[in-house]
Design a protein around this motif. Sequence first.
Motif, PDB file in Angstrom:
ATOM      1  N   ARG A   1       0.303  10.065  -2.687  1.00  0.00           N
ATOM      2  CA  ARG A   1      -0.554  10.629  -1.639  1.00  0.00           C
ATOM      3  C   ARG A   1       0.197  10.812  -0.335  1.00  0.00           C
ATOM      4  O   ARG A   1      -0.023  11.773   0.398  1.00  0.00           O
ATOM      5  CB  ARG A   1      -1.771   9.726  -1.405  1.00  0.00           C
ATOM      6  CG  ARG A   1      -2.655   9.526  -2.615  1.00  0.00           C
ATOM      7  CD  ARG A   1      -3.709   8.462  -2.368  1.00  0.00           C
ATOM      8  NE  ARG A   1      -4.745   8.905  -1.437  1.00  0.00           N
ATOM      9  CZ  ARG A   1      -5.714   8.119  -0.988  1.00  0.00           C
ATOM     10  NH1 ARG A   1      -5.750   6.846  -1.345  1.00  0.00           N
ATOM     11  NH2 ARG A   1      -6.618   8.582  -0.166  1.00  0.00           N
TER      12      ARG A   1
ATOM     13  N   ASP B   1     -11.290  -3.303  -5.589  1.00  0.00           N
ATOM     14  CA  ASP B   1     -11.076  -1.856  -5.627  1.00  0.00           C
ATOM     15  C   ASP B   1      -9.581  -1.617  -5.455  1.00  0.00           C
ATOM     16  O   ASP B   1      -9.043  -1.765  -4.369  1.00  0.00           O
ATOM     17  CB  ASP B   1     -11.872  -1.177  -4.509  1.00  0.00           C
ATOM     18  CG  ASP B   1     -11.762   0.348  -4.556  1.00  0.00           C
ATOM     19  OD1 ASP B   1     -10.918   0.860  -5.315  1.00  0.00           O
ATOM     20  OD2 ASP B   1     -12.511   1.013  -3.819  1.00  0.00           O
ATOM     21  N   TRP B   2      -8.909  -1.258  -6.534  1.00  0.00           N
ATOM     22  CA  TRP B   2      -7.451  -1.132  -6.543  1.00  0.00           C
ATOM     23  C   TRP B   2      -6.973  -0.031  -5.603  1.00  0.00           C
ATOM     24  O   TRP B   2      -5.791   0.020  -5.236  1.00  0.00           O
ATOM     25  CB  TRP B   2      -6.977  -0.861  -7.963  1.00  0.00           C
ATOM     26  CG  TRP B   2      -5.509  -1.029  -8.169  1.00  0.00           C
ATOM     27  CD1 TRP B   2      -4.601  -0.070  -8.469  1.00  0.00           C
ATOM     28  CD2 TRP B   2      -4.765  -2.252  -8.087  1.00  0.00           C
ATOM     29  NE1 TRP B   2      -3.348  -0.600  -8.588  1.00  0.00           N
ATOM     30  CE2 TRP B   2      -3.419  -1.948  -8.366  1.00  0.00           C
ATOM     31  CE3 TRP B   2      -5.124  -3.571  -7.818  1.00  0.00           C
ATOM     32  CZ2 TRP B   2      -2.418  -2.909  -8.367  1.00  0.00           C
ATOM     33  CZ3 TRP B   2      -4.130  -4.531  -7.812  1.00  0.00           C
ATOM     34  CH2 TRP B   2      -2.799  -4.200  -8.094  1.00  0.00           C
ATOM     35  N   ASN B   3      -7.870   0.834  -5.168  1.00  0.00           N
ATOM     36  CA  ASN B   3      -7.500   1.910  -4.257  1.00  0.00           C
ATOM     37  C   ASN B   3      -7.267   1.405  -2.839  1.00  0.00           C
ATOM     38  O   ASN B   3      -6.649   2.084  -2.025  1.00  0.00           O
ATOM     39  CB  ASN B   3      -8.608   2.978  -4.241  1.00  0.00           C
ATOM     40  CG  ASN B   3      -8.298   4.131  -3.315  1.00  0.00           C
ATOM     41  OD1 ASN B   3      -7.279   4.797  -3.452  1.00  0.00           O
ATOM     42  ND2 ASN B   3      -9.175   4.370  -2.350  1.00  0.00           N
TER      43      ASN B   3
ATOM     44  N   GLN C   1       0.827  -1.199   0.000  1.00  0.00           N
ATOM     45  CA  GLN C   1       0.000   0.000   0.000  1.00  0.00           C
ATOM     46  C   GLN C   1       0.866   1.255   0.000  1.00  0.00           C
ATOM     47  O   GLN C   1       0.530   2.257  -0.644  1.00  0.00           O
ATOM     48  CB  GLN C   1      -0.918   0.002   1.233  1.00  0.00           C
ATOM     49  CG  GLN C   1      -2.014   1.061   1.189  1.00  0.00           C
ATOM     50  CD  GLN C   1      -3.016   0.799   0.080  1.00  0.00           C
ATOM     51  OE1 GLN C   1      -3.288  -0.350  -0.249  1.00  0.00           O
ATOM     52  NE2 GLN C   1      -3.545   1.860  -0.507  1.00  0.00           N
TER      53      GLN C   1
ATOM     54  N   LYS D   1       1.958   1.888  -3.500  1.00  0.00           N
ATOM     55  CA  LYS D   1       0.829   2.267  -4.345  1.00  0.00           C
ATOM     56  C   LYS D   1       0.366   3.696  -4.045  1.00  0.00           C
ATOM     57  O   LYS D   1      -0.098   4.411  -4.938  1.00  0.00           O
ATOM     58  CB  LYS D   1      -0.313   1.273  -4.121  1.00  0.00           C
ATOM     59  CG  LYS D   1      -1.399   1.325  -5.186  1.00  0.00           C
ATOM     60  CD  LYS D   1      -2.287   0.105  -5.159  1.00  0.00           C
ATOM     61  CE  LYS D   1      -3.179   0.040  -3.960  1.00  0.00           C
ATOM     62  NZ  LYS D   1      -4.208  -1.022  -4.069  1.00  0.00           N
ATOM     63  N   ASP D   2       0.531   4.117  -2.789  1.00  0.00           N
ATOM     64  CA  ASP D   2       0.053   5.433  -2.361  1.00  0.00           C
ATOM     65  C   ASP D   2       1.179   6.454  -2.232  1.00  0.00           C
ATOM     66  O   ASP D   2       1.048   7.449  -1.515  1.00  0.00           O
ATOM     67  CB  ASP D   2      -0.664   5.320  -1.011  1.00  0.00           C
ATOM     68  CG  ASP D   2      -2.041   4.714  -1.134  1.00  0.00           C
ATOM     69  OD1 ASP D   2      -2.553   4.639  -2.263  1.00  0.00           O
ATOM     70  OD2 ASP D   2      -2.612   4.307  -0.102  1.00  0.00           O
TER      71      ASP D   2
ATOM     72  N   GLN E   1     -10.095   3.706   2.725  1.00  0.00           N
ATOM     73  CA  GLN E   1      -8.703   3.812   3.125  1.00  0.00           C
ATOM     74  C   GLN E   1      -8.467   5.120   3.877  1.00  0.00           C
ATOM     75  O   GLN E   1      -7.750   5.170   4.865  1.00  0.00           O
ATOM     76  CB  GLN E   1      -7.805   3.752   1.888  1.00  0.00           C
ATOM     77  CG  GLN E   1      -6.424   3.209   2.157  1.00  0.00           C
ATOM     78  CD  GLN E   1      -6.447   1.712   2.427  1.00  0.00           C
ATOM     79  OE1 GLN E   1      -7.130   0.972   1.740  1.00  0.00           O
ATOM     80  NE2 GLN E   1      -5.721   1.272   3.428  1.00  0.00           N
TER      81      GLN E   1
ATOM     82  N   ASP F   1     -11.137   1.431  -9.403  1.00  0.00           N
ATOM     83  CA  ASP F   1     -10.049   2.069  -8.678  1.00  0.00           C
ATOM     84  C   ASP F   1     -10.620   3.342  -8.067  1.00  0.00           C
ATOM     85  O   ASP F   1     -10.755   4.355  -8.743  1.00  0.00           O
ATOM     86  CB  ASP F   1      -8.889   2.381  -9.615  1.00  0.00           C
ATOM     87  CG  ASP F   1      -7.660   2.899  -8.872  1.00  0.00           C
ATOM     88  OD1 ASP F   1      -7.798   3.235  -7.680  1.00  0.00           O
ATOM     89  OD2 ASP F   1      -6.577   2.986  -9.470  1.00  0.00           O
ATOM     90  N   ALA F   2     -11.016   3.237  -6.774  1.00  0.00           N
ATOM     91  CA  ALA F   2     -11.713   4.341  -6.100  1.00  0.00           C
ATOM     92  C   ALA F   2     -12.985   4.682  -6.878  1.00  0.00           C
ATOM     93  O   ALA F   2     -13.833   3.820  -7.092  1.00  0.00           O
ATOM     94  CB  ALA F   2     -10.793   5.531  -5.934  1.00  0.00           C
TER      95      ALA F   2
ATOM     96  N   ASP G   1     -13.048   8.768   1.091  1.00  0.00           N
ATOM     97  CA  ASP G   1     -12.931   7.922  -0.098  1.00  0.00           C
ATOM     98  C   ASP G   1     -14.278   7.263  -0.403  1.00  0.00           C
ATOM     99  O   ASP G   1     -15.107   7.057   0.488  1.00  0.00           O
ATOM    100  CB  ASP G   1     -11.887   6.821   0.128  1.00  0.00           C
ATOM    101  CG  ASP G   1     -10.459   7.338   0.024  1.00  0.00           C
ATOM    102  OD1 ASP G   1     -10.283   8.537  -0.233  1.00  0.00           O
ATOM    103  OD2 ASP G   1      -9.527   6.538   0.228  1.00  0.00           O
TER     104      ASP G   1
END
Length: 679
Positions: free
Chosen positions: A435, A531-533, A428, A431-432, A513, A575-576, A517
């Motif tokens: 952010r 959900d890829w988010n 994660q 991936k983030d 997350q 994705d989100a 969201d």
Amino acid sequence: MGTNLITDMSCPDSQKLTLGAREAILPTSILFGRTICNYNADLYSEAQGEATDLSVMGVGSLKITENVSAFAEVAYTKSERPYTGAGATLGTGQTTNFNSSGIADPFQIILPIGHPDNPFPTARASVSVRLEDKLRTQTTTNENARAMAGLKGSNYGFDWETAVLWNRSERLQEYDNFFYIPTLKKINTGTSMATLFKDPTLTKDVKNKGSAEIMQWDAKATTEFGKLGGGAIGLATGVEFREERIVLAPDADLAAGNILGLANSVIDGSRKVSSAFIELRTPFLKNFEMDFAGRFDKYPGIKANFVPKVGAKWNVNDSLSFRSTYAEGFRAPALVQVLPGGSQFFLSGLWDPKRCEDDEQTPKPNATAADCSKSASGTGGANPDLKPETAKSYSFGLIFSPTRNFDVLVDWYKIRKEGEVMLGSEFQALKDEDRFPQNIIRDPNPVNWVTKDGVPVPGTGPLLSVKLPWINQGATEVTGLDVEMRMRNNLGTWGNLSSTFRGSYQISYKIAQVLGDVENNVAGKRPGLYDWNLSSGPDTPRFKGGLSTNWSQGPHSVSGSIAYVGSVSLMRNRDAGTIYPAEFCHYGTRKATDAVPNRNTSNPRFEEFEESCKVPDWTTVGLGYTYTGFKNLGLSINIANIFDSKAPYDPAYATSGYNTGLHNNRGRYFTLSANYKFN
């Protein structure tokens, strides 16, 4: 950097191996035709190691007056677990190194030009070494001591109890034969390997100590007063004060960054906590009552918190009852989650999305293949900015007994948690990264950035470290139904038969997350794929349940059971807030219809035997028989998984091949037992 050199030093003939085509060595390789020492590390693998355990406990009570008595309890346990490993090794690449404050300089053996062990006259060389006489052993010793003393009695219409508790746990971890970096560095300045390996300071033994301690006093009392339509009002109240302390102290050399291949855990702190509760039982009518409760908690640095709970039960008649609850929840972060310091660890097999193409195998321009399966250091654990978890829950249920032999229990529930404390994952964090860039540390040198159309892309240097602090996840909301049915049958001379069915159906499972969201229902799905988010999250089969039955007659008893775990979808959907034009499987061979080109292709034949792209459902059956016809003796035989049903294959679990959270690897197995009661 020169070619890695594997040398044959004093090696028994039985371990010598000449490298060739059988070992997939190309004829053009410098290793082709070379003889190496083939080391069997499996000789040191332990399925179950040696264990030493000690446990002592004492309990006592003393009547002081007619209404007051004292009680006490003491206990001590100790366990020791030694583990034997293979000889100490040094690889050809860089090894991550830690000190107590974070990451130290990595180490790598580099034989400079002119080094007595470097066979290349114009190039440096790296070397891989195993010291067979330096076995890596580890011993973990845990000790726990507990003492409690208190008073209880009945006075002035109250039943009361008060006690003092002290509990202390200690852990000692001993590691043998780990490389001492100040000595190890001599090889890079010209010391020969033969000389270095004879140096008694080359390896050191390391001892890490840790302890956790709690001192607590509590008091509680219950009474009844007044009168309502259904009886007296019940009251329960209590208070608690406790002090928590934890200390994790690494070995001095490890804390200084002098030990290669070990990580630190450094924590030292304490806190004082106070709490109180009150409960009221109010039987308004003979067939209707309500319960009111509340709890107060005060933690250092956290605003005092009060959470309520309300429950009700209505007995409509002898066959039908309804029950319902509303509750709020509060959970402060654990002490180890907020104290300064934390844990360090080693990460491997990381796919770096900044430096590796979506196919997970091809490096981007100016990157290397290692970026698609990267090793890096990990630091994390403590987060002093954590906030308490909060929750609200609702439930409504009924108990229906249409006959004296048949009961049905149904409960609907909804639970929503916000700010749930969880440990971040490296998957994660990568991936983030855009952010939360503070969780990723990269090489800042522009020379190593990946390029796009020949232009370096800032912030894309090789991955150095990933921070995985405890975090407050946005929200989790679960809605479901629990069902239980029980039937009892009297078969007369044929004995008695009883059966129970229990099942849980998940109506919805939503995860955010970060608060705000989009929250989607991932029940029956793998959250981080659907959900890829999302982070990977727990797998959530729609339905899990089981049926058990027992027949008994005299000394004979036969039982049977069926357990069922539902399937889990491995499809990608969104994705989100972005919904894909069409769902596609996350595993298998890439297809032109895939919405995004980052399917996991490590198992290209996946869709051949899992066309539905899911972890299949799983049913197991058990059977047992017990005979009690002998005086004081009971004999039993049980067969679990009688049809030898294999755990469903899950491609996400490369080592085990199955989801260890939902399934197990036990095939059909038998258990024989005897139980003897002494008069």
